[in-house]
Motif scaffolding. Structure first.
Motif, PDB file in Angstrom:
ATOM      1  N   VAL A 150       0.720  -1.244  -0.034  1.00 54.80           N
ATOM      2  CA  VAL A 150       0.028  -0.111   0.034  1.00 54.80           C
ATOM      3  C   VAL A 150       0.762   1.382   0.118  1.00 54.80           C
ATOM      4  O   VAL A 150       0.664   2.317  -0.674  1.00 54.80           O
ATOM      5  N   LEU A 151       2.034   1.253   0.786  1.00 53.90           N
ATOM      6  CA  LEU A 151       2.865   2.398   0.941  1.00 53.90           C
ATOM      7  C   LEU A 151       3.547   2.690  -0.461  1.00 53.90           C
ATOM      8  O   LEU A 151       3.697   3.879  -0.845  1.00 53.90           O
ATOM      9  N   VAL A 152       4.085   1.682  -1.153  1.00 53.60           N
ATOM     10  CA  VAL A 152       4.759   1.764  -2.291  1.00 53.60           C
ATOM     11  C   VAL A 152       3.803   2.409  -3.567  1.00 53.60           C
ATOM     12  O   VAL A 152       4.335   2.996  -4.210  1.00 53.60           O
ATOM     13  N   ALA A 153       2.534   1.814  -3.405  1.00 50.25           N
ATOM     14  CA  ALA A 153       1.519   2.267  -4.199  1.00 50.25           C
ATOM     15  C   ALA A 153       1.302   3.831  -4.355  1.00 50.25           C
ATOM     16  O   ALA A 153       0.978   4.317  -5.417  1.00 50.25           O
ATOM     17  N   ALA A 154       1.397   4.206  -3.152  1.00 51.79           N
ATOM     18  CA  ALA A 154       1.132   5.631  -3.092  1.00 51.79           C
ATOM     19  C   ALA A 154       2.145   6.466  -3.620  1.00 51.79           C
ATOM     20  O   ALA A 154       1.933   7.733  -3.628  1.00 51.79           O
ATOM     21  N   GLU A 155       3.529   5.786  -3.813  1.00 49.01           N
ATOM     22  CA  GLU A 155       4.493   6.662  -4.611  1.00 49.01           C
ATOM     23  C   GLU A 155       5.037   7.742  -3.752  1.00 49.01           C
ATOM     24  O   GLU A 155       5.450   8.914  -4.301  1.00 49.01           O
ATOM     25  N   GLY A 156       5.158   7.724  -2.512  1.00 48.32           N
ATOM     26  CA  GLY A 156       5.708   8.603  -1.765  1.00 48.32           C
ATOM     27  C   GLY A 156       4.798   9.754  -0.816  1.00 48.32           C
ATOM     28  O   GLY A 156       5.044  10.324  -0.359  1.00 48.32           O
ATOM     29  N   GLY A 157       3.562   9.098  -1.370  1.00 51.68           N
ATOM     30  CA  GLY A 157       2.508  10.020  -0.643  1.00 51.68           C
ATOM     31  C   GLY A 157       2.193   9.681   0.699  1.00 51.68           C
ATOM     32  O   GLY A 157       2.250   8.207   1.036  1.00 51.68           O
ATOM     33  N   VAL A 158       1.506  10.387   1.452  1.00 52.34           N
ATOM     34  CA  VAL A 158       1.062   9.971   2.675  1.00 52.34           C
ATOM     35  C   VAL A 158      -0.118   9.040   2.902  1.00 52.34           C
ATOM     36  O   VAL A 158      -1.048   9.154   2.296  1.00 52.34           O
ATOM     37  N   TYR A 201       1.893   7.712   7.238  1.00 52.98           N
ATOM     38  CA  TYR A 201       3.056   6.865   6.989  1.00 52.98           C
ATOM     39  C   TYR A 201       3.414   7.113   5.442  1.00 52.98           C
ATOM     40  O   TYR A 201       2.438   7.281   4.615  1.00 52.98           O
ATOM     41  N   ARG A 202       4.702   7.304   4.984  1.00 58.32           N
ATOM     42  CA  ARG A 202       5.009   7.152   3.615  1.00 58.32           C
ATOM     43  C   ARG A 202       6.342   6.562   3.368  1.00 58.32           C
ATOM     44  O   ARG A 202       7.333   6.491   4.067  1.00 58.32           O
ATOM     45  N   ILE A 203       6.601   6.504   2.205  1.00 59.48           N
ATOM     46  CA  ILE A 203       7.888   6.078   1.697  1.00 59.48           C
ATOM     47  C   ILE A 203       8.843   7.211   1.576  1.00 59.48           C
ATOM     48  O   ILE A 203       8.267   8.107   0.832  1.00 59.48           O
ATOM     49  N   ASP A 204       9.911   7.402   2.279  1.00 56.51           N
ATOM     50  CA  ASP A 204      10.836   8.479   2.248  1.00 56.51           C
ATOM     51  C   ASP A 204      12.093   8.235   1.197  1.00 56.51           C
ATOM     52  O   ASP A 204      12.758   7.415   1.416  1.00 56.51           O
ATOM     53  N   ALA A 205      11.944   8.610   0.113  1.00 50.94           N
ATOM     54  CA  ALA A 205      12.957   8.570  -1.037  1.00 50.94           C
ATOM     55  C   ALA A 205      14.197   8.928  -0.614  1.00 50.94           C
ATOM     56  O   ALA A 205      15.448   8.495  -0.907  1.00 50.94           O
ATOM     57  N   GLY A 206      14.200   9.855   0.595  1.00 52.11           N
ATOM     58  CA  GLY A 206      15.573  10.296   1.182  1.00 52.11           C
ATOM     59  C   GLY A 206      16.337   9.291   2.087  1.00 52.11           C
ATOM     60  O   GLY A 206      17.236   9.668   2.543  1.00 52.11           O
TER      61      GLY A 206
END
Length: 222
Positions: A158-166, A213-218
Motif C-alpha cells: 500500500v505504501l509503495v503504491a502511494a509513490e511517496g504520498g502519505v 506514513y510514507r515511503i521516504d526516498a531520502g
C-alpha cells in the motif's frame, strides 16, 4: 498452495498427489488454521472445502477476497447443485470442483488457474532502491532480498503504491487488514515498526505525525 480440508486422509492424499506434480502445498484442517496460515504465508492458490470446522470455507473465501492478495480460490466440495456453484462463484471462487473427483483433473484445473494468474500479473514497483514484486510476493532493497510476513508485505504494498504520498493509519488498517479489524488497535504502528526494521537502515518509512506514513526516498524516515 493451501489445502483447506477437514478430512485428514483426503487432505494428505491431495497434498501427496500435488507433490508428485511438483506443486508444494500446506494443509489446514479447519477455518481458524487456514486463516492463521494465510496471515503468515503467501500462497498462489487455495483449494478450499466449504464445509469445515470453525470459520466456514465461505468465510475464508470472503477474507481472501477482501485481503486483495490476488490469491486464486478453487472450491472443492460435495455440494454439487447449480445454486451451490453459483453462490461459490459469487463469493469469489475462481473454479469449482465437486467430490468425488479425479486427482488428475484437480491438477489440470490448478495449472490452468496458475496460467490465468500469470496473465494477470501485476507490475513490479520500484521506489527509493526498493523493488516490490506483487506476483512473486518478493521484496528487494538495493538488491538484497527482504523476508516479510504476509501482513508486512500488504502494508508495504500500500505504501509503495502511494509513490511517496502519505497513507493514513486508518487507510492501512482498511486495506491491509480485514473488515473486522479494531479501528483503535495499535496493529498498524507495530507492523510498520517491524517492517521498518526488516527493511534496514537508512530508514525508508517515514512517520508523518498525526497524519500517517510514507515511503521516504531520502531514506531518513523516523
Amino acid at each position: 498452495m493451501l489445502i483447506v480440508e477437514d478430512e485428514p486422509y483426503l487432505a494428505e492424499a491431495i497434498r501427496d498427489g500435488l507433490r508428485l506434480a511438483a506443486i508444494a502445498a500446506d494443509i489446514a484442517g479447519d477455518g481458524d488454521t487456514a486463516l492463521e496460515l494465510l496471515s503468515i504465508n503467501a500462497y498462489d492458490i487455495a483449494v478450499l472445502d466449504r464445509d469445515i470446522p470453525g470459520p466456514s470455507g465461505d468465510e475464508v473465501a470472503k477474507r481472501v477476497v477482501a485481503s486483495g492478495s490476488g490469491m486464486l480460490i478453487l472450491m472443492l466440495t460435495a455440494a454439487d447443485r447449480l445454486d451451490d456453484k453459483a453462490s461459490g462463484f459469487e463469493l469469489g471462487a475462481d473454479d469449482y470442483l465437486t467430490k468425488p473427483f479425479e486427482l488428475r483433473e484437480l491438477v489440470l484445473r490448478l495449472r490452468a488457474l496458475d496460467r490465468r494468474r500469470a496473465h494477470n500479473r501485476p507490475p513490479v514497483r520500484e521506489i527509493a532502491g526498493l523493488r516490490l514484486d506483487p506476483f512473486r510476493r518478493e521484496v528487494y532493497r538495493d538488491g538484497r532480498y527482504v523476508a516479510l510476513t504476509r501482513k508486512q508485505f500488504a502494508v508495504l504494498e500500500v505504501l509503495v503504491a502511494a509513490e511517496g504520498g502519505v497513507v493514513s493509519a486508518e487507510e492501512l488498517l482498511q486495506r491491509a487488514w480485514d473488515e473486522n479489524a479494531d479501528p483503535f488497535t495499535n496493529a498498524v504502528r507495530i507492523t510498520v515498526s517491524a517492517l521498518r526494521k526488516r527493511l534496514g537502515e537508512p530508514w525508508l518509512i517515514a512517520t508523518v505525525p498525526g497524519v500517517g506514513y510514507r515511503i521516504d526516498a531520502g531514506g531518513e524516515g523516523g
